[in-house]
Design a protein around this motif. Sequence first.
Motif, PDB file in Angstrom:
ATOM      1  N   THR A   1      35.259  28.911  53.719  1.00 25.11           N
ATOM      2  CA  THR A   1      35.846  30.145  54.236  1.00 25.11           C
ATOM      3  C   THR A   1      37.207  30.407  53.591  1.00 25.11           C
ATOM      4  OG1 THR A   1      36.784  28.896  56.104  1.00 25.11           O
ATOM      5  CG2 THR A   1      34.674  29.974  56.460  1.00 25.11           C
ATOM      6  N   THR A   2      37.914  29.345  53.230  1.00 30.71           N
ATOM      7  CA  THR A   2      39.215  29.504  52.563  1.00 30.71           C
ATOM      8  C   THR A   2      39.058  30.223  51.238  1.00 30.71           C
ATOM      9  OG1 THR A   2      40.018  27.457  53.564  1.00 30.71           O
ATOM     10  CG2 THR A   2      41.237  28.274  51.680  1.00 30.71           C
ATOM     11  N   LEU A   3      38.040  29.841  50.479  1.00 25.07           N
ATOM     12  CA  LEU A   3      37.772  30.483  49.191  1.00 25.07           C
ATOM     13  C   LEU A   3      37.421  31.953  49.374  1.00 25.07           C
ATOM     14  CD1 LEU A   3      37.351  30.251  46.115  1.00 25.07           C
ATOM     15  CD2 LEU A   3      35.005  29.508  46.583  1.00 25.07           C
ATOM     16  N   GLU A   4      36.560  32.234  50.319  1.00 25.94           N
ATOM     17  CA  GLU A   4      36.160  33.621  50.582  1.00 25.94           C
ATOM     18  C   GLU A   4      37.352  34.461  51.045  1.00 25.94           C
ATOM     19  OE1 GLU A   4      32.950  33.490  53.362  1.00 25.94           O
ATOM     20  OE2 GLU A   4      31.661  32.298  52.030  1.00 25.94           O
ATOM     21  N   ALA A   5      38.192  33.889  51.913  1.00 26.35           N
ATOM     22  CA  ALA A   5      39.353  34.617  52.435  1.00 26.35           C
ATOM     23  C   ALA A   5      40.359  34.908  51.321  1.00 26.35           C
ATOM     24  CB  ALA A   5      40.023  33.809  53.539  1.00 26.35           C
ATOM     25  N   PHE A   6      40.544  33.959  50.417  1.00 29.05           N
ATOM     26  CA  PHE A   6      41.477  34.156  49.302  1.00 29.05           C
ATOM     27  C   PHE A   6      40.985  35.289  48.400  1.00 29.05           C
ATOM     28  CE2 PHE A   6      43.055  33.455  45.018  1.00 29.05           C
ATOM     29  CZ  PHE A   6      44.382  33.114  45.217  1.00 29.05           C
ATOM     30  N   ARG A   7      39.713  35.250  48.020  1.00 25.48           N
ATOM     31  CA  ARG A   7      39.166  36.305  47.158  1.00 25.48           C
ATOM     32  C   ARG A   7      39.282  37.672  47.829  1.00 25.48           C
ATOM     33  NH1 ARG A   7      36.139  37.208  42.733  1.00 25.48           N
ATOM     34  NH2 ARG A   7      35.939  35.000  42.212  1.00 25.48           N
ATOM     35  N   THR A   8      38.973  37.735  49.100  1.00 27.46           N
ATOM     36  CA  THR A   8      39.064  39.004  49.838  1.00 27.46           C
ATOM     37  C   THR A   8      40.498  39.523  49.857  1.00 27.46           C
ATOM     38  OG1 THR A   8      37.175  38.425  51.240  1.00 27.46           O
ATOM     39  CG2 THR A   8      38.681  40.110  52.071  1.00 27.46           C
ATOM     40  N   ALA A   9      41.459  38.624  50.069  1.00 20.90           N
ATOM     41  CA  ALA A   9      42.871  39.032  50.129  1.00 20.90           C
ATOM     42  C   ALA A   9      43.342  39.566  48.780  1.00 20.90           C
ATOM     43  CB  ALA A   9      43.739  37.851  50.562  1.00 20.90           C
ATOM     44  N   VAL A  10      42.949  38.915  47.707  1.00 19.09           N
ATOM     45  CA  VAL A  10      43.340  39.382  46.368  1.00 19.09           C
ATOM     46  C   VAL A  10      42.714  40.744  46.085  1.00 19.09           C
ATOM     47  CG1 VAL A  10      43.166  38.933  43.886  1.00 19.09           C
ATOM     48  CG2 VAL A  10      43.725  37.058  45.446  1.00 19.09           C
ATOM     49  N   GLU A  11      41.439  40.891  46.400  1.00 19.81           N
ATOM     50  CA  GLU A  11      40.754  42.166  46.157  1.00 19.81           C
ATOM     51  C   GLU A  11      41.366  43.288  46.986  1.00 19.81           C
ATOM     52  OE1 GLU A  11      36.735  41.093  47.031  1.00 19.81           O
ATOM     53  OE2 GLU A  11      36.335  40.363  44.986  1.00 19.81           O
ATOM     54  N   LYS A  12      41.708  43.003  48.247  1.00 20.09           N
ATOM     55  CA  LYS A  12      42.310  44.022  49.117  1.00 20.09           C
ATOM     56  C   LYS A  12      43.688  44.443  48.625  1.00 20.09           C
ATOM     57  CE  LYS A  12      39.990  43.350  53.550  1.00 20.09           C
ATOM     58  NZ  LYS A  12      40.143  42.962  54.971  1.00 20.09           N
ATOM     59  N   SER A  13      44.385  43.541  47.944  1.00 21.36           N
ATOM     60  CA  SER A  13      45.713  43.872  47.414  1.00 21.36           C
ATOM     61  C   SER A  13      45.633  44.808  46.211  1.00 21.36           C
ATOM     62  CB  SER A  13      46.446  42.586  47.004  1.00 21.36           C
ATOM     63  OG  SER A  13      45.950  42.097  45.764  1.00 21.36           O
ATOM     64  N   GLY A  14      44.428  44.941  45.664  1.00 18.86           N
ATOM     65  CA  GLY A  14      44.257  45.780  44.474  1.00 18.86           C
ATOM     66  C   GLY A  14      44.430  45.024  43.171  1.00 18.86           C
ATOM     67  N   ALA A  15      44.675  43.725  43.256  1.00 20.07           N
ATOM     68  CA  ALA A  15      44.854  42.913  42.055  1.00 20.07           C
ATOM     69  C   ALA A  15      43.508  42.609  41.418  1.00 20.07           C
ATOM     70  CB  ALA A  15      45.570  41.609  42.410  1.00 20.07           C
ATOM     71  N   GLY A  16      43.533  42.401  40.105  1.00 18.69           N
ATOM     72  CA  GLY A  16      42.319  42.005  39.401  1.00 18.69           C
ATOM     73  C   GLY A  16      41.992  40.547  39.688  1.00 18.69           C
ATOM     74  N   ILE A  17      40.708  40.217  39.686  1.00 19.08           N
ATOM     75  CA  ILE A  17      40.284  38.832  39.906  1.00 19.08           C
ATOM     76  C   ILE A  17      39.008  38.572  39.117  1.00 19.08           C
ATOM     77  CG2 ILE A  17      39.016  39.386  42.030  1.00 19.08           C
ATOM     78  CD1 ILE A  17      40.010  36.609  43.114  1.00 19.08           C
ATOM     79  N   PHE A  18      38.931  37.419  38.478  1.00 20.77           N
ATOM     80  CA  PHE A  18      37.742  37.062  37.712  1.00 20.77           C
ATOM     81  C   PHE A  18      36.553  36.822  38.638  1.00 20.77           C
ATOM     82  CE2 PHE A  18      41.000  35.844  34.629  1.00 20.77           C
ATOM     83  CZ  PHE A  18      40.432  36.240  33.415  1.00 20.77           C
ATOM     84  N   ASP A  19      35.356  37.179  38.165  1.00 16.97           N
ATOM     85  CA  ASP A  19      34.140  36.794  38.872  1.00 16.97           C
ATOM     86  C   ASP A  19      33.961  35.279  38.778  1.00 16.97           C
ATOM     87  OD1 ASP A  19      33.488  39.425  39.543  1.00 16.97           O
ATOM     88  OD2 ASP A  19      32.386  39.741  37.672  1.00 16.97           O
ATOM     89  N   ALA A  20      34.284  34.730  37.602  1.00 21.82           N
ATOM     90  CA  ALA A  20      34.146  33.285  37.386  1.00 21.82           C
ATOM     91  C   ALA A  20      35.134  32.527  38.262  1.00 21.82           C
ATOM     92  CB  ALA A  20      34.391  32.951  35.919  1.00 21.82           C
TER      93      ALA A  20
END
Length: 199
Positions: A145-164
């Motif tokens: 859940t920590t991994l999922e929450a981190f990805r969600t937070a980055v995406e919600k901020s509008g920042a780019g994030i790798f799929d990998a």
Amino acid sequence: MIIGVLNIKGGVGKTTTSMALSTAIYRSGKDVTIFDTDPQGSATLWSQAAEDNGDALPFEVLSKNQAEIRRLGSHRPDKDGQVIVIDTPPSGDVINEVIKVSDFVIIPSTSSPVDLQQTLLTCASCQDQGKEYAVLIVMARKGTTTLEAFRTAVEKSGAGIFDAEIPLKEVFKGDFGHSFPSNLQGYEDVWKEIREVEA
């Protein structure tokens, strides 16, 4: 092409990312060089240890200071298709210089809530300078859940994030002072995503 690898949070795998990504770039047929701007010289030490171990890296690692990085803006060494990967310290004015001269910035981070704030501040610095960038999750514990929450937070901020995502693997600890084995644990995919963005 110049790729900056940076995060104002320490201990997030910047040097490992620089080394493994450069290996992926080299294996794709590109000429690649690492510029080591960290006063601790972790990338340089890695390269020297590999040479001493009879397992030299397939690319150069060169120590560079802030003035030399600044000069990249007007004296580009990558004119003939070469890729420059810049490994950085977690603090210092050189970070801003690296952002300025980079064509793309990778921001490695673990999915720890502690790392999120510093990672988003690093993203904001890239946004302020109008640079293309993406967060790369490293030392990832898949399915948490920590991994999922981190990805969600980055995406919600509008920042780019790798799929990998780079998994948490003990093998990386043993890679210091050696070239990488055939399996780069996902860094090949990181390079593929960068090429797609820059195409």
